[in-house]
Scaffold this active site. Structure first.
Site, PDB file in Angstrom:
ATOM      1  N   HIS A   8       0.822  -1.211   0.000  1.00 61.30           N
ATOM      2  CA  HIS A   8       0.000   0.000   0.000  1.00 61.30           C
ATOM      3  C   HIS A   8       0.855   1.260   0.000  1.00 61.30           C
ATOM      4  O   HIS A   8       1.496   1.593   0.995  1.00 61.30           O
ATOM      5  CB  HIS A   8      -0.940  -0.026   1.216  1.00 61.30           C
ATOM      6  N   ASN A  60      -4.642   4.440   7.606  1.00 65.17           N
ATOM      7  CA  ASN A  60      -6.049   4.832   7.440  1.00 65.17           C
ATOM      8  C   ASN A  60      -6.927   4.377   8.598  1.00 65.17           C
ATOM      9  O   ASN A  60      -7.943   4.998   8.889  1.00 65.17           O
ATOM     10  CB  ASN A  60      -6.592   4.304   6.111  1.00 65.17           C
ATOM     11  N   GLU A  81       3.024   0.419   3.183  1.00 69.42           N
ATOM     12  CA  GLU A  81       2.582  -0.610   4.126  1.00 69.42           C
ATOM     13  C   GLU A  81       2.608  -1.966   3.419  1.00 69.42           C
ATOM     14  O   GLU A  81       2.000  -2.119   2.354  1.00 69.42           O
ATOM     15  CB  GLU A  81       1.157  -0.303   4.608  1.00 69.42           C
TER      16      GLU A  81
HETATM   17  N1  LIG Z   1      -5.625   7.709  -4.948  1.00 70.06           N
HETATM   18  C1  LIG Z   1      -5.078   7.482  -3.753  1.00 70.06           C
HETATM   19  O1  LIG Z   1      -4.849   8.412  -2.950  1.00 70.06           O
HETATM   20  C2  LIG Z   1      -4.700   6.075  -3.370  1.00 70.06           C
HETATM   21  C3  LIG Z   1      -3.801   5.874  -2.302  1.00 70.06           C
HETATM   22  C4  LIG Z   1      -3.416   4.564  -1.990  1.00 70.06           C
HETATM   23  C5  LIG Z   1      -3.947   3.503  -2.700  1.00 70.06           C
HETATM   24  N2  LIG Z   1      -4.849   3.733  -3.701  1.00 70.06           N
HETATM   25  C6  LIG Z   1      -5.383   2.576  -4.420  1.00 70.06           C
HETATM   26  O2  LIG Z   1      -4.690   2.448  -5.663  1.00 70.06           O
HETATM   27  C7  LIG Z   1      -5.569   1.886  -6.643  1.00 70.06           C
HETATM   28  C8  LIG Z   1      -5.616   2.787  -7.854  1.00 70.06           C
HETATM   29  O3  LIG Z   1      -6.034   4.059  -7.469  1.00 70.06           O
HETATM   30  P1  LIG Z   1      -5.777   5.339  -8.402  1.00 70.06           P
HETATM   31  O4  LIG Z   1      -6.137   6.521  -7.561  1.00 70.06           O
HETATM   32  O5  LIG Z   1      -4.452   5.254  -9.037  1.00 70.06           O
HETATM   33  O6  LIG Z   1      -6.893   5.116  -9.526  1.00 70.06           O
HETATM   34  P2  LIG Z   1      -6.979   5.805 -10.974  1.00 70.06           P
HETATM   35  O7  LIG Z   1      -8.413   5.820 -11.310  1.00 70.06           O
HETATM   36  O8  LIG Z   1      -6.215   7.080 -10.990  1.00 70.06           O
HETATM   37  O9  LIG Z   1      -6.209   4.776 -11.951  1.00 70.06           O
HETATM   38  C9  LIG Z   1      -6.674   3.500 -12.225  1.00 70.06           C
HETATM   39  C10 LIG Z   1      -6.132   3.078 -13.598  1.00 70.06           C
HETATM   40  O10 LIG Z   1      -6.479   1.709 -13.815  1.00 70.06           O
HETATM   41  C11 LIG Z   1      -6.801   1.557 -15.190  1.00 70.06           C
HETATM   42  N3  LIG Z   1      -7.603   0.350 -15.334  1.00 70.06           N
HETATM   43  C12 LIG Z   1      -8.925   0.179 -15.130  1.00 70.06           C
HETATM   44  N4  LIG Z   1      -9.259  -1.110 -15.361  1.00 70.06           N
HETATM   45  C13 LIG Z   1      -8.118  -1.752 -15.730  1.00 70.06           C
HETATM   46  C14 LIG Z   1      -7.805  -3.078 -16.110  1.00 70.06           C
HETATM   47  N5  LIG Z   1      -8.739  -4.026 -16.136  1.00 70.06           N
HETATM   48  N6  LIG Z   1      -6.519  -3.383 -16.427  1.00 70.06           N
HETATM   49  C15 LIG Z   1      -5.560  -2.416 -16.396  1.00 70.06           C
HETATM   50  N7  LIG Z   1      -5.804  -1.135 -16.063  1.00 70.06           N
HETATM   51  C16 LIG Z   1      -7.070  -0.810 -15.713  1.00 70.06           C
HETATM   52  C17 LIG Z   1      -7.533   2.838 -15.562  1.00 70.06           C
HETATM   53  O11 LIG Z   1      -7.478   3.051 -16.962  1.00 70.06           O
HETATM   54  C18 LIG Z   1      -6.723   3.862 -14.776  1.00 70.06           C
HETATM   55  O12 LIG Z   1      -5.662   4.377 -15.549  1.00 70.06           O
HETATM   56  C19 LIG Z   1      -6.912   1.681  -5.932  1.00 70.06           C
HETATM   57  O13 LIG Z   1      -6.972   0.387  -5.441  1.00 70.06           O
HETATM   58  C20 LIG Z   1      -6.843   2.668  -4.772  1.00 70.06           C
HETATM   59  O14 LIG Z   1      -7.632   2.300  -3.676  1.00 70.06           O
HETATM   60  C21 LIG Z   1      -5.230   4.995  -4.072  1.00 70.06           C
END
Ligand SMILES: NC(=O)c1ccc[n+]([C@@H]2O[C@H](COP(=O)([O-])OP(=O)(O)OC[C@H]3O[C@@H](n4cnc5c(N)ncnc54)[C@H](O)[C@@H]3O)[C@@H](O)[C@H]2O)c1
Length: 333
Positions: free
Chosen positions: A188, A238, A200
């Protein structure tokens, strides 16, 4: 005060860790470098990285790998070609900024960006000692399907480690379709990845110590610090932060104190670098609501949070914090 107590302990642990790794490497140098599925052999150093999803987090993870210069190949995969183009541009811009400030030790911005392969196929140049980090949207069925396909693709390779960057789903549920439980874990990262030092490592009951050590080494290789925890809602950060933010909102809604005064109180009274409302604005009001709603859906009374109509309305109105120019505070001026 905390810093002066903690520093020697951290340094000592790192030293112990590196010397243990060294010993383990020496022990393993005469034998095969591949890991067994029993989790009994020494940790493998990660040589290749495949990041799934090139959004905010995925591109940050690929960028951190690229600027470390520690990997043979880095592949950033996405189903969306347009997003891959956006990711390439934003990574280049971010590395350029860090380079100008002297914060990354790289030959050139171009060489760092070009060390990432932006691809719409999960086809890393090499699959030896490969770490796969999944960072697609928080949708359980999508994540499960991705891991099922990846396992099918790499099932003959015993050196692949599978990890998810989920924030609010159970790591165990996401990995149901990965039979090699010893090589599956949560990893994480925090947003913005290139700047946030913490990662994490979520160790499930069946995650091997060897996998955890490989992940610890990986995190150190990209210049970050890891902590280890179990697969519980919110992990460490979190789990503490979401109820804290929720309580701050309730306090303000009851009229006990204003947004500004709560922030000032926590900064000056508790020594926090920013108050809860400033922090919510930085991480995104929608991100906080997303995690909160996922927790509420669990119906677990030990998760000390409440819903908030005000927060729901802010998200519906697009008042998401710094990224939209308005949240608890107005950044548009
Ligand atoms: N945004 C935050 O602050 C944060 C912090 C820690 C963890 N996370 C976790 O990280 C993960 C991603 O979050 P994010 O904010 O980067 O999301 P995001 O929406 O910015 O990016 C997700 C990406 O995944 C792609 N995608 C969708 N379906 C797909 C598939 N089947 N195969 C390949 N690519 C695919 C999308 O095109 C997009 O580019 C989530 O699980 C989220 O909980 C987010």
């Amino acid at each position: 005060m905390f810093k002066s107590i903690l520093r020697p302990i951290i340094r000592q642990n790192n030293n112990n860790y590196y010397s243990s790794l060294l010993i383990l490497r020496q022990l393993s140098s005469s034998s095969s470098s591949s890991s067994s599925s029993s989790g009994q052999s020494s940790p493998n150093r990660i040589d290749n990285v495949l990041v799934i999803g090139s959004g905010l987090m995925g591109s940050g993870i690929a960028q951190s790998c690229a600027t470390s210069g520690k990997f043979q190949s880095i592949t950033l995969y996405d189903v969306n070609d347009k997003q891959l183009g956006i990711a390439k541009k934003s990574i280049a811009k971010s590395i350029e900024k860090l380079y100008a400030k002297g914060k990354v030790d790289i030959e050139s911005v171009d060489s760092a960006v070009n060390s990432i392969t932006f691809s719409n196929r999960t086809d890393p140049k090499s699959t030896d000692n490969l770490l796969i980090v999944e960072a697609v949207p928080e949708l359980l069925d999508v994540k499960q399907k991705i891991f099922a396909n990846l396992y099918d693709q790499f099932k003959d390779n015993p050196t692949v480690i599978y990890a998810t960057n989920t924030s609010s789903l159970a790591v165990k549920d996401i990995g149901l379709s990965v039979p090699v439980k010893d090589r599956y874990a949560g990893l994480h990262f925090f947003n913005p990845v290139p700047l946030m030092k913490l990662v994490e490592i979520v160790k499930l009951v069946d995650t091997s110590d060897q996998t955890v050590e490989s992940l610890r080494q990986f995190v150190a290789d990209i210049g970050k610090v890891s902590v280890q925890c179990r697969d519980t809602p919110g992990f460490i950060v979190n789990r503490l932060l979401i109820p804290y933010s929720s309580e701050a909102v309730k306090m303000m809604e009851r009229g006990d104190a204003s947004v500004e005064d709560i922030d000032t109180a926590m900064k000056l009274g508790a020594g926090y670098p920013m108050g809860p409302f400033e922090l919510m604005d930085m991480t995104g009001i929608d991100t906080g609501k997303f995690v909160r709603d996922a927790w509420l859906a669990r119906n677990d009374p030990s998760l000390n949070i409440a819903s908030s109509e005000l927060v729901d309305k802010m998200v519906a109105d697009g008042r998401l914090g710094r990224k939209t120019g308005k949240g608890w505070y107005d950044y548009s001026k």
